[in-house]
Design a protein around this motif. Structure first.
Motif, PDB file in Angstrom:
ATOM      1  N   GLY A  30       0.815  -1.186  -0.015  1.00 18.30           N
ATOM      2  CA  GLY A  30      -0.122   0.331  -0.020  1.00 18.30           C
ATOM      3  C   GLY A  30       0.877   1.678  -0.055  1.00 18.30           C
ATOM      4  N   ASP A  31       2.067   1.523  -0.272  1.00 16.09           N
ATOM      5  CA  ASP A  31       3.000   2.082  -0.252  1.00 16.09           C
ATOM      6  C   ASP A  31       3.198   2.991  -1.124  1.00 16.09           C
ATOM      7  N   LEU A  32       1.959   3.937  -1.499  1.00 14.17           N
ATOM      8  CA  LEU A  32       1.725   4.746  -2.685  1.00 14.17           C
ATOM      9  C   LEU A  32       3.009   6.294  -3.094  1.00 14.17           C
ATOM     10  N   ALA A  33       3.566   6.162  -1.809  1.00 18.10           N
ATOM     11  CA  ALA A  33       4.929   7.289  -2.186  1.00 18.10           C
ATOM     12  C   ALA A  33       5.813   6.341  -3.058  1.00 18.10           C
ATOM     13  N   ARG A  34       5.866   5.222  -2.860  1.00 23.76           N
ATOM     14  CA  ARG A  34       7.239   4.640  -3.727  1.00 23.76           C
ATOM     15  C   ARG A  34       6.752   4.206  -4.939  1.00 23.76           C
ATOM     16  N   LEU A  35       5.133   3.967  -5.549  1.00 27.61           N
ATOM     17  CA  LEU A  35       4.748   4.067  -6.441  1.00 27.61           C
ATOM     18  C   LEU A  35       4.575   5.123  -7.431  1.00 27.61           C
ATOM     19  N   LEU A  36       4.533   6.083  -6.823  1.00 31.67           N
ATOM     20  CA  LEU A  36       4.607   7.597  -7.222  1.00 31.67           C
ATOM     21  C   LEU A  36       6.073   7.532  -8.073  1.00 31.67           C
ATOM     22  N   ALA A  37       7.368   7.248  -7.292  1.00 35.27           N
ATOM     23  CA  ALA A  37       8.719   7.784  -7.798  1.00 35.27           C
ATOM     24  C   ALA A  37       9.124   6.557  -8.812  1.00 35.27           C
ATOM     25  N   LEU A  38       8.317   5.597  -8.671  1.00 39.33           N
ATOM     26  CA  LEU A  38       9.252   4.650 -10.296  1.00 39.33           C
ATOM     27  C   LEU A  38       7.310   5.666 -11.295  1.00 39.33           C
ATOM     28  N   MET A  39       6.698   6.152 -11.386  1.00 40.11           N
ATOM     29  CA  MET A  39       6.423   6.303 -13.149  1.00 40.11           C
ATOM     30  C   MET A  39       6.732   7.741 -13.522  1.00 40.11           C
ATOM     31  N   ALA A  40       6.765   7.368 -14.700  1.00 42.71           N
ATOM     32  CA  ALA A  40       7.319   9.429 -15.351  1.00 42.71           C
ATOM     33  C   ALA A  40       5.894   9.899 -14.756  1.00 42.71           C
ATOM     34  N   ASP A  41       6.281  11.677 -14.621  1.00 35.52           N
ATOM     35  CA  ASP A  41       5.690  12.567 -15.328  1.00 35.52           C
ATOM     36  C   ASP A  41       4.422  12.616 -15.896  1.00 35.52           C
ATOM     37  N   ASP A  42       3.896  11.710 -17.026  1.00 32.32           N
ATOM     38  CA  ASP A  42       2.966  11.899 -17.816  1.00 32.32           C
ATOM     39  C   ASP A  42       2.875  10.460 -18.384  1.00 32.32           C
ATOM     40  N   VAL A  43       2.929   9.459 -17.175  1.00 38.07           N
ATOM     41  CA  VAL A  43       2.456   8.788 -17.537  1.00 38.07           C
ATOM     42  C   VAL A  43       0.677   8.124 -17.434  1.00 38.07           C
ATOM     43  N   VAL A  44       0.611   6.962 -18.289  1.00 34.69           N
ATOM     44  CA  VAL A  44      -1.612   6.745 -18.816  1.00 34.69           C
ATOM     45  C   VAL A  44      -1.040   5.676 -18.465  1.00 34.69           C
ATOM     46  N   PHE A  45      -2.297   5.618 -17.830  1.00 39.77           N
ATOM     47  CA  PHE A  45      -3.612   3.883 -16.828  1.00 39.77           C
ATOM     48  C   PHE A  45      -4.734   3.198 -18.093  1.00 39.77           C
ATOM     49  N   LEU A  46      -4.423   2.441 -18.744  1.00 41.17           N
ATOM     50  CA  LEU A  46      -5.341   2.403 -19.322  1.00 41.17           C
ATOM     51  C   LEU A  46      -6.256   0.914 -18.361  1.00 41.17           C
ATOM     52  N   ASN A  47      -7.272   1.270 -18.452  1.00 40.93           N
ATOM     53  CA  ASN A  47      -7.875  -0.344 -17.592  1.00 40.93           C
ATOM     54  C   ASN A  47      -8.876  -0.180 -18.566  1.00 40.93           C
ATOM     55  N   PRO A  48      -9.629  -1.928 -18.396  1.00 40.00           N
ATOM     56  CA  PRO A  48     -10.615  -2.163 -18.918  1.00 40.00           C
ATOM     57  C   PRO A  48     -11.946  -1.189 -18.637  1.00 40.00           C
ATOM     58  N   GLY A  49     -12.500  -0.952 -19.277  1.00 38.49           N
ATOM     59  CA  GLY A  49     -13.565  -0.002 -18.802  1.00 38.49           C
ATOM     60  C   GLY A  49     -13.836   1.459 -18.663  1.00 38.49           C
ATOM     61  N   GLN A  50     -12.596   1.962 -18.134  1.00 37.33           N
ATOM     62  CA  GLN A  50     -12.458   3.600 -18.000  1.00 37.33           C
ATOM     63  C   GLN A  50     -11.750   4.446 -18.783  1.00 37.33           C
ATOM     64  N   MET A  51     -11.970   5.028 -18.866  1.00 34.48           N
ATOM     65  CA  MET A  51     -11.101   6.353 -19.825  1.00 34.48           C
ATOM     66  C   MET A  51      -9.294   7.277 -18.635  1.00 34.48           C
ATOM     67  N   PRO A  52      -8.232   6.495 -19.916  1.00 33.64           N
ATOM     68  CA  PRO A  52      -7.276   6.570 -19.538  1.00 33.64           C
ATOM     69  C   PRO A  52      -6.630   7.916 -18.087  1.00 33.64           C
ATOM     70  N   PHE A  53      -5.965   7.918 -17.548  1.00 29.70           N
ATOM     71  CA  PHE A  53      -6.022   8.457 -16.433  1.00 29.70           C
ATOM     72  C   PHE A  53      -3.916   8.526 -15.829  1.00 29.70           C
ATOM     73  N   GLY A  54      -3.968   9.339 -15.050  1.00 34.77           N
ATOM     74  CA  GLY A  54      -2.550  10.373 -14.952  1.00 34.77           C
ATOM     75  C   GLY A  54      -2.569   9.673 -13.722  1.00 34.77           C
ATOM     76  N   ARG A  55      -1.354  10.074 -13.496  1.00 37.77           N
ATOM     77  CA  ARG A  55      -0.839   9.987 -11.503  1.00 37.77           C
ATOM     78  C   ARG A  55      -1.570  10.664 -10.825  1.00 37.77           C
ATOM     79  N   ASP A  56      -2.307  11.963 -11.250  1.00 43.56           N
ATOM     80  CA  ASP A  56      -3.938  12.146  -9.908  1.00 43.56           C
ATOM     81  C   ASP A  56      -4.640  10.905 -10.399  1.00 43.56           C
ATOM     82  N   GLY A  57      -5.032  10.789 -11.052  1.00 44.21           N
ATOM     83  CA  GLY A  57      -6.143   9.222 -10.831  1.00 44.21           C
ATOM     84  C   GLY A  57      -5.732   7.984 -10.681  1.00 44.21           C
ATOM     85  N   PHE A  58      -4.196   8.047 -10.905  1.00 45.47           N
ATOM     86  CA  PHE A  58      -4.195   6.385 -10.344  1.00 45.47           C
ATOM     87  C   PHE A  58      -3.959   6.333  -8.399  1.00 45.47           C
ATOM     88  N   SER A  59      -3.051   7.465  -8.255  1.00 47.14           N
ATOM     89  CA  SER A  59      -3.112   8.520  -6.842  1.00 47.14           C
ATOM     90  C   SER A  59      -5.087   7.811  -5.748  1.00 47.14           C
TER      91      SER A  59
END
Length: 133
Positions: free
Chosen positions: A22-51
């Motif tokens: 559950g270490d969000l800070a560690r995950l954020l440190a592993l992401m590029a600033d312009d990261v994009v996540f694609l999840n089934p049934g959802q619009m693409p989202f970035g760091r804020d949406g991931f958080s």
């Protein structure tokens, strides 16, 4: 195994450990600033949406992830991994765990300082036993 591939495998392992902790800070440190996540049934989202999604999920659920790397490819300053993932999500309020399985494709970009950061991520996770899982 090349140095870059070894680093990417380490980032992958660190990512899974951070999800389980559950270490969000560690995950954020592993992401590029312009990261994009694609999840089934959802619009693409970035760091804020991931958080927001991560915090909400970990408040309600105990999440246990395992991930087996099936492929790692490095091409210059870009790399990708293909993994087979399994998640067990158990309501913190009690109840039975749900099992999700599927594949994940992750794209990494090498940074000027030599670190590899997650830039794009897409998965096919669905309830275990469903088509495509």
């Amino acid at each position: 195994m090349e140095h870059d591939e070894r680093q990417i495998r380490e980032v992958h392992t660190t990512w899974v450990s951070a999800v389980n902790a559950g270490d969000l800070a560690r995950l954020l440190a592993l992401m590029a600033d312009d990261v994009v996540f694609l999840n089934p049934g959802q619009m693409p989202f970035g760091r804020d949406g991931f958080s927001a999604n991560f915090v909400a999920a970990h408040q309600q659920l105990l999440i246990r992830c395992s991930s087996d790397l099936e492929e790692v490819a490095v091409v210059g300053e870009v790399a990708y991994t293909l993994s087979r993932d399994a998640l067990s999500v158990t309501p913190r309020a009690g109840g039975e765990a749900a099992q999700l399985t599927g594949h994940r494709l992750t794209v990494y970009r090498k940074q000027p300082d030599g670190r590899w950061l997650l830039a794009r991520d897409a998965h096919t996770l669905s309830a275990a036993g469903e088509p495509g899982s």
